[in-house]
Design an enzyme around this catalytic site. Structure first.
Site, PDB file in Angstrom:
ATOM      1  CD  GLU A 188      -2.916  -1.272   0.892  1.00  0.00           C
ATOM      2  OE1 GLU A 188      -3.435  -0.221   0.512  1.00  0.00           O
ATOM      3  OE2 GLU A 188      -3.415  -2.396   0.701  1.00  0.00           O
ATOM      4  CG  ASP A 199      -1.199  -8.709   6.846  1.00  0.00           C
ATOM      5  OD1 ASP A 199      -2.396  -8.470   6.639  1.00  0.00           O
ATOM      6  OD2 ASP A 199      -0.599  -9.691   6.373  1.00  0.00           O
ATOM      7  CE  LYS A 203      -2.737 -12.065   6.429  1.00  0.00           C
ATOM      8  NZ  LYS A 203      -1.842 -11.721   5.302  1.00  0.00           N
TER       9      LYS A 203
HETATM   10  N1  HSE Z   1      -1.164  -7.274   2.488  1.00  0.00           N
HETATM   11  C1  HSE Z   1      -1.367  -8.680   2.652  1.00  0.00           C
HETATM   12  C2  HSE Z   1      -0.136  -9.433   2.146  1.00  0.00           C
HETATM   13  C3  HSE Z   1      -2.618  -9.096   1.905  1.00  0.00           C
HETATM   14  O1  HSE Z   1       0.717  -8.822   1.517  1.00  0.00           O
HETATM   15  O2  HSE Z   1       0.005 -10.616   2.424  1.00  0.00           O
HETATM   16  C4  HSE Z   1      -3.229 -10.373   2.365  1.00  0.00           C
HETATM   17  O3  HSE Z   1      -3.670 -10.327   3.704  1.00  0.00           O
END
Ligand code: HSE
Length: 405
Positions: A188, A199, A203
């Protein structure tokens, strides 16, 4: 027997649009294999989509969907916490299963939404929230129930794995590969969630909660990203016969859980060593099974949408009941980060070699021709708290990376 499943897609962006595409492309084969006749009845979005094949299905009011008794499944592909939380809750309260790709919402409200689903005889499913198209959650819940899983770890972010692969292959620096990842649409404009490990943190929190059954909160996990890694780190890694991977790890020992997200040096021969580019991979260790690894596209429109559609099928097959998901709201007992153990590769100025010998018992020093006044060494396994103290006492300390066990 043929069963009609009317679906509403909440959020017609990259993933939501992909869900409509997957259903359209594979409708007949899904019908043939499962007897489920999937149909997208509504698309909820703030926008209109003139000229889109599904233009006539777009609505702007969630109540239209909630009041239609024929809709049995809502796909929450909106992202963010609000209004995704309210829409998901209300859909579940109306007895409609919800299939989500929204890791932020799942991490924050998963157990609560699961309980609401159970009370209303429907399902809250979120295969697409971790590992994109990799069928990891279904495997944990349906294929590994018989196992006691001791650890789960993986490469959970495609953007950073792409960047680390480019840095390793080309000797490029962090800023250059970040710009490349942004140009290719992986990262992004504000890349913080990916590059600072948030992120991956969400997870691994979801995976740990599913594997160990109690809630592991993302904000209680020690999270480090990749933004301080340099081309020199990659050169040292190569010399050590390792690759650098941003890993999310969680393990359980005597009912206490350790979890971390950080860059690790992964030795050649380890299953995660060769996972490159935007791919994700997850390794689980079961007490009877040993290691299993799940590998595939961790992001992207079609793989993520495919995972959402797999949940729609699960919801359709479980209509009137709740798909199994043992994730309790009670928080897991986390080992304080300072007490967790790792081995470390440490870079120091050569002036600190004697101290490194005395304090860490370092015997072998690694050097790079292009880095004249410094060297590196590998420590034994140390508690994080103890390591930090000893590292900070080194006058000419440069950096460290943890070694994957
Ligand atoms: N931004 C995340 C990635 C997208 O690059 O894995 C998937 O969750």
């Amino acid at each position: 027997m043929l069963k009609s499943v009317k679906v509403a897609i909440l959020g017609y962006g990259t993933v939501g649009g992909g869900v409509a595409q997957v259903i359209d492309a594979n409708h007949d084969s899904i019908l043939q294999k499962t007897g489920l006749d999937l149909e997208v009845r509504y698309i909820l979005d703030l926008r209109d989509f003139p000229g889109d094949v599904n233009e006539h299905k777009v609505v702007h009011d969630i109540d239209v969907i909630l009041k239609d008794p024929e809709v049995t499944v809502c796909c929450e592909t909106m992202g963010g916490k609000r209004p995704a939380y309210d829409f998901s809750r209300r859909a579940l309260e109306a007895g409609k299963s919800v299939c989500s790709s929204n890791k932020e919402l799942v991490e924050a409200f998963g157990p609560e939404l699961l309980q609401i689903a159970s009370a209303h005889h429907c399902s809250y499913l979120f295969e697409a929230s971790v590992g994109g198209g990799i069928p990891i959650i279904h495997n944990i819940l349906n294929c590994l129930t018989q196992e006691k899983i001791g650890s789960v770890q993986g490469i959970l972010n495609g953007t950073t794995n792409y960047m680390l692969t480019r840095m390793a292959d080309e000797g490029a620096d962090y800023e250059t590969v970040l710009q490349e990842a942004q140009r290719l649409g992986y990262a992004e404009k504000n890349p913080e969630a990916d590059v600072e490990g948030h992120d991956s943190g969400r997870k691994i929190a979801i995976l740990a909660s599913l594997v160990f059954g109690k809630t592991v909160k993302y904000d209680k996990i020690h999270v480090e990203g990749i933004s301080s890694l340099t081309a020199a780190d990659m050169a040292y890694a190569r010399k050590l016969g390792c690759s650098v991977k941003l890993l999310g790890k969680a393990s359980e020992r005597v009912s206490r859980i350790s979890a971390i997200v950080a860059p690790f040096l992964v030795k050649a021969g380890q299953p995660l060593y060769m996972v490159d580019d935007v791919f994700n991979a997850i390794v689980l260790h079961g007490n009877m099974l040993g290691d299993t690894m799940y590998y595939g596209a961790g992001a992207g429109r079609r793989p993520t949408a495919s995972a959402v559609v797999s949940d729609i099928i699960t919801a359709g097959l479980h209509e009137g009941s709740t798909a199994y998901c043992p994730w309790e709201p009670e928080e897991a007992d986390l080992v304080p980060f300072e007490e967790t153990e790792n081995a470390f590769f440490v870079r120091i100025g050569t002036a600190d070699q004697e101290q490194a010998r005395n304090v860490f018992g370092a015997e072998k020093f690694i050097t790079l021709p292009q880095m004249e006044n410094e060297c590196g060494f590998v420590t034994g396994r140390l508690k994080e708290g103890q390591f930090e103290e000893q590292f900070l006492a080194l006058k000419h300390r440069i950096s460290f990376i943890r070694m994957d066990a």
